[in-house]
Design an enzyme around this catalytic site. Structure first.
Site, PDB file in Angstrom:
ATOM      1  N   LEU A 149      55.532-100.592  -7.387  1.00 20.55           N
ATOM      2  CA  LEU A 149      53.984-100.180  -7.308  1.00 20.55           C
ATOM      3  C   LEU A 149      53.172-101.181  -7.857  1.00 20.55           C
ATOM      4  O   LEU A 149      53.251-101.948  -8.956  1.00 20.55           O
ATOM      5  CB  LEU A 149      54.027 -98.739  -8.059  1.00 20.55           C
ATOM      6  CG  LEU A 149      55.086 -97.719  -7.536  1.00 20.55           C
ATOM      7  CD1 LEU A 149      54.697 -96.696  -8.313  1.00 20.55           C
ATOM      8  CD2 LEU A 149      54.566 -97.337  -6.116  1.00 20.55           C
TER       9      LEU A 149
ATOM     10  N   GLY B 103      47.002-101.483  -5.766  1.00 21.30           N
ATOM     11  CA  GLY B 103      46.937-100.756  -4.134  1.00 21.30           C
ATOM     12  C   GLY B 103      47.347 -99.459  -4.214  1.00 21.30           C
ATOM     13  O   GLY B 103      46.626 -98.458  -3.824  1.00 21.30           O
ATOM     14  N   HIS B 104      48.568 -99.254  -4.543  1.00 20.42           N
ATOM     15  CA  HIS B 104      49.229 -97.790  -4.752  1.00 20.42           C
ATOM     16  C   HIS B 104      48.539 -96.992  -5.582  1.00 20.42           C
ATOM     17  O   HIS B 104      48.394 -95.703  -5.442  1.00 20.42           O
ATOM     18  CB  HIS B 104      50.635 -97.865  -5.074  1.00 20.42           C
ATOM     19  CG  HIS B 104      51.741 -98.650  -4.331  1.00 20.42           C
ATOM     20  ND1 HIS B 104      52.356 -99.752  -4.676  1.00 20.42           N
ATOM     21  CD2 HIS B 104      52.120 -98.646  -3.071  1.00 20.42           C
ATOM     22  CE1 HIS B 104      52.930-100.352  -3.553  1.00 20.42           C
ATOM     23  NE2 HIS B 104      52.866 -99.599  -2.623  1.00 20.42           N
TER      24      HIS B 104
ATOM     25  N   GLU C 294      44.504 -98.805   4.198  1.00 22.46           N
ATOM     26  CA  GLU C 294      44.154 -99.527   5.331  1.00 22.46           C
ATOM     27  C   GLU C 294      44.523-100.855   5.351  1.00 22.46           C
ATOM     28  O   GLU C 294      44.382-101.386   6.625  1.00 22.46           O
ATOM     29  CB  GLU C 294      42.616 -99.444   5.247  1.00 22.46           C
ATOM     30  CG  GLU C 294      41.834 -98.093   5.450  1.00 22.46           C
ATOM     31  CD  GLU C 294      40.308 -98.082   5.091  1.00 22.46           C
ATOM     32  OE1 GLU C 294      39.776 -99.237   4.858  1.00 22.46           O
ATOM     33  OE2 GLU C 294      39.760 -96.906   4.991  1.00 22.46           O
TER      34      GLU C 294
ATOM     35  N   ASP D 156      47.741-101.478   6.039  1.00 24.32           N
ATOM     36  CA  ASP D 156      48.593-101.261   7.032  1.00 24.32           C
ATOM     37  C   ASP D 156      47.852-100.307   8.070  1.00 24.32           C
ATOM     38  O   ASP D 156      48.075 -99.215   8.168  1.00 24.32           O
ATOM     39  CB  ASP D 156      49.852-100.516   6.322  1.00 24.32           C
ATOM     40  CG  ASP D 156      50.363-101.247   5.295  1.00 24.32           C
ATOM     41  OD1 ASP D 156      51.093-102.336   5.596  1.00 24.32           O
ATOM     42  OD2 ASP D 156      50.436-100.828   4.203  1.00 24.32           O
TER      43      ASP D 156
ATOM     44  N   GLN E 200      49.757 -98.746  11.050  1.00 22.60           N
ATOM     45  CA  GLN E 200      50.646 -97.645  10.468  1.00 22.60           C
ATOM     46  C   GLN E 200      49.913 -96.355  10.190  1.00 22.60           C
ATOM     47  O   GLN E 200      49.979 -95.151  10.677  1.00 22.60           O
ATOM     48  CB  GLN E 200      51.244 -98.054   9.229  1.00 22.60           C
ATOM     49  CG  GLN E 200      51.792 -96.949   8.353  1.00 22.60           C
ATOM     50  CD  GLN E 200      52.464 -97.452   7.330  1.00 22.60           C
ATOM     51  OE1 GLN E 200      53.803 -97.978   7.424  1.00 22.60           O
ATOM     52  NE2 GLN E 200      52.135 -97.252   5.872  1.00 22.60           N
TER      53      GLN E 200
ATOM     54  N   SER F 191      53.514-105.403  -2.304  1.00 21.38           N
ATOM     55  CA  SER F 191      54.917-105.712  -3.192  1.00 21.38           C
ATOM     56  C   SER F 191      55.635-106.813  -2.517  1.00 21.38           C
ATOM     57  O   SER F 191      55.923-107.417  -3.697  1.00 21.38           O
ATOM     58  CB  SER F 191      55.655-104.678  -2.719  1.00 21.38           C
ATOM     59  OG  SER F 191      55.194-103.246  -2.860  1.00 21.38           O
ATOM     60  N   ARG F 192      55.266-107.401  -1.569  1.00 22.73           N
ATOM     61  CA  ARG F 192      56.062-108.683  -1.084  1.00 22.73           C
ATOM     62  C   ARG F 192      55.235-109.735  -1.843  1.00 22.73           C
ATOM     63  O   ARG F 192      55.653-110.913  -1.786  1.00 22.73           O
ATOM     64  CB  ARG F 192      55.826-108.977   0.248  1.00 22.73           C
ATOM     65  CG  ARG F 192      56.741-108.027   1.024  1.00 22.73           C
ATOM     66  CD  ARG F 192      56.904-108.098   2.579  1.00 22.73           C
ATOM     67  NE  ARG F 192      58.104-107.395   3.361  1.00 22.73           N
ATOM     68  CZ  ARG F 192      57.622-106.157   3.652  1.00 22.73           C
ATOM     69  NH1 ARG F 192      56.587-105.660   3.630  1.00 22.73           N
ATOM     70  NH2 ARG F 192      58.729-105.476   4.350  1.00 22.73           N
TER      71      ARG F 192
HETATM   72  P1  AMP Z   1      54.203 -99.564   0.744  1.00 20.85           P
HETATM   73  O1  AMP Z   1      54.824 -99.192  -0.733  1.00 20.85           O
HETATM   74  O2  AMP Z   1      54.056-101.099   0.872  1.00 20.85           O
HETATM   75  O3  AMP Z   1      54.927 -98.945   1.839  1.00 20.85           O
HETATM   76  O4  AMP Z   1      52.702 -98.791   0.803  1.00 20.85           O
HETATM   77  C1  AMP Z   1      52.590 -97.545   0.489  1.00 20.85           C
HETATM   78  C2  AMP Z   1      51.301 -97.039   0.841  1.00 20.85           C
HETATM   79  O5  AMP Z   1      50.407 -97.783  -0.159  1.00 20.85           O
HETATM   80  C3  AMP Z   1      50.716 -97.452   2.077  1.00 20.85           C
HETATM   81  O6  AMP Z   1      50.144 -96.293   2.877  1.00 20.85           O
HETATM   82  C4  AMP Z   1      50.378 -98.790   2.201  1.00 20.85           C
HETATM   83  O7  AMP Z   1      49.137 -99.018   3.160  1.00 20.85           O
HETATM   84  C5  AMP Z   1      49.325 -98.436   0.599  1.00 20.85           C
HETATM   85  N1  AMP Z   1      48.830-100.111   0.140  1.00 20.85           N
HETATM   86  C6  AMP Z   1      49.841-100.950  -0.009  1.00 20.85           C
HETATM   87  N2  AMP Z   1      49.205-102.113  -0.423  1.00 20.85           N
HETATM   88  C7  AMP Z   1      47.834-101.651  -0.499  1.00 20.85           C
HETATM   89  C8  AMP Z   1      46.536-102.179  -0.888  1.00 20.85           C
HETATM   90  N3  AMP Z   1      46.654-103.437  -1.172  1.00 20.85           N
HETATM   91  N4  AMP Z   1      45.630-101.449  -0.688  1.00 20.85           N
HETATM   92  C9  AMP Z   1      45.623-100.268  -0.558  1.00 20.85           C
HETATM   93  N5  AMP Z   1      46.641 -99.409  -0.037  1.00 20.85           N
HETATM   94  C10 AMP Z   1      47.729-100.281   0.012  1.00 20.85           C
END
Ligand code: AMP
Length: 279
Positions: A33, A36-37, A149, A151, A154, A187-188
């Site tokens: 996390l 962003g999360h 947003e 992604d 998605q 995360s990457r």
């Molecule tokens: P992930 O853990 O990457 O699957 O992301 C989980 C959720 O967090 C998804 O809805 C992503 O779009 C959102 N997310 C990931 N990075 C960001 C970011 N930088 N800003 C806003 N939302 C994000």
């Protein structure tokens, strides 16, 4: 915060919450996390009585085995972060627990959303995403679900999932959180060196340059500019496209009547990053 790993335990808890007429918000994540999360979780906390964050690295949405094996997993740090955010429930199931939930049995009509960009570049990716999100929706019956947003494709697919199959769930889209240099939090990003993190700022830089010139440049000129700029920095461009958002279709020219987004995917060494910007 309650940490739940078993599907049956979660179901019992949800039943209790529903009996108390409390609203439920869910934030599905793959963990590791970052801020962003956090923004999704904070908004979920504000808008619901109970916030559930799921942390599950879903093997079915990876089309590249190494990407799956190397995906950062930081559950202990995630637990601390979620406690600080006052998250109510962390659901962190094993593959075995997830397999106990029946596979959803439907086919969505997604049109171009399932044809272009990420769908085209990552075969099977969205099928994996839809499968896990539908399972999470099935067992948590949330009032609201929060997606980023960053992604965008998605997010649009999940909106269709709710329109077509989970009509009672409201999808809340949350703005992309960036670091001070403009790089979208991901995360990457943990895979990038200091130097690569600086180079990666140019992803947002080129998106902004295209936005600034949207009425003067042809789409071809924008594409040439992005390709050349990133190539000079040894950033491998997977795609750069301008899409009209309603039809999710490629456009060759920008007019002022429609909503356009610049969509980009790049690979820096072995790390694939995506971003987008509303033009
Ligand atoms: P992930 O853990 O990457 O699957 O992301 C989980 C959720 O967090 C998804 O809805 C992503 O779009 C959102 N997310 C990931 N990075 C960001 C970011 N930088 N800003 C806003 N939302 C994000």
């Amino acid at each position: 915060m309650k940490q739940i790993n078993a599907v049956n335990d979660l179901l019992s808890f949800i039943q209790l919450i529903k009996q108390q007429n409390k609203t439920i918000g869910i934030v599905p994540t793959m963990g590791s996390l970052h801020s962003g999360h956090d923004s999704l979780i904070k908004r979920c906390k504000k808008e619901n009585n109970i916030t559930i964050v799921s942390v599950y690295v879903n093997p079915n949405q990876f089309n590249n085995k190494n990407d799956f094996l190397n995906y950062p997993r930081t559950l202990d740090a995630d637990i601390n972060r979620l406690k600080t955010l006052n998250c109510d429930i962390l659901f962190s199931p094993s593959d075995k627990e997830i397999s106990k939930i029946l596979n959803p049995n439907f086919k969505l009509k997604l049109g171009n959303l399932n044809k272009y960009l990420e769908a085209d570049n990552r075969p099977g990716h969205f099928e994996g995403v839809i499968n896990i999100v539908a399972k999470l929706f099935e067992i948590t019956s949330p009032n609201k679900a929060y997606f980023g947003e960053k992604d965008l494709q998605q997010l649009l697919i999940i909106k269709q999932l709710c329109l077509q199959k989970f009509k009672n769930i409201q999808v809340i889209s949350c703005a992309t959180v960036r670091n001070a240099g403009g790089l979208a939090k991901s995360s990457r990003n943990k895979h990038l060196t200091e130097k690569e993190l600086i180079i990666a700022r140019s992803i947002y830089k080129v998106l902004n340059e295209v936005k600034k010139n949207k009425l003067d440049w042809s789409v071809k000129k924008a594409k040439d500019y992005v390709r050349k700029y990133l190539n000079n920095l040894s950033i491998n461009l997977d795609y750069f496209e301008i899409i009209e958002i309603e039809k999710f279709s490629f456009t060759q020219e920008i007019n002022t009547n429609c909503n356009y987004y610049a969509m980009i995917a790049v690979t820096i060494r072995e790390t694939r990053l995506i971003d987008n910007l509303k033009l």
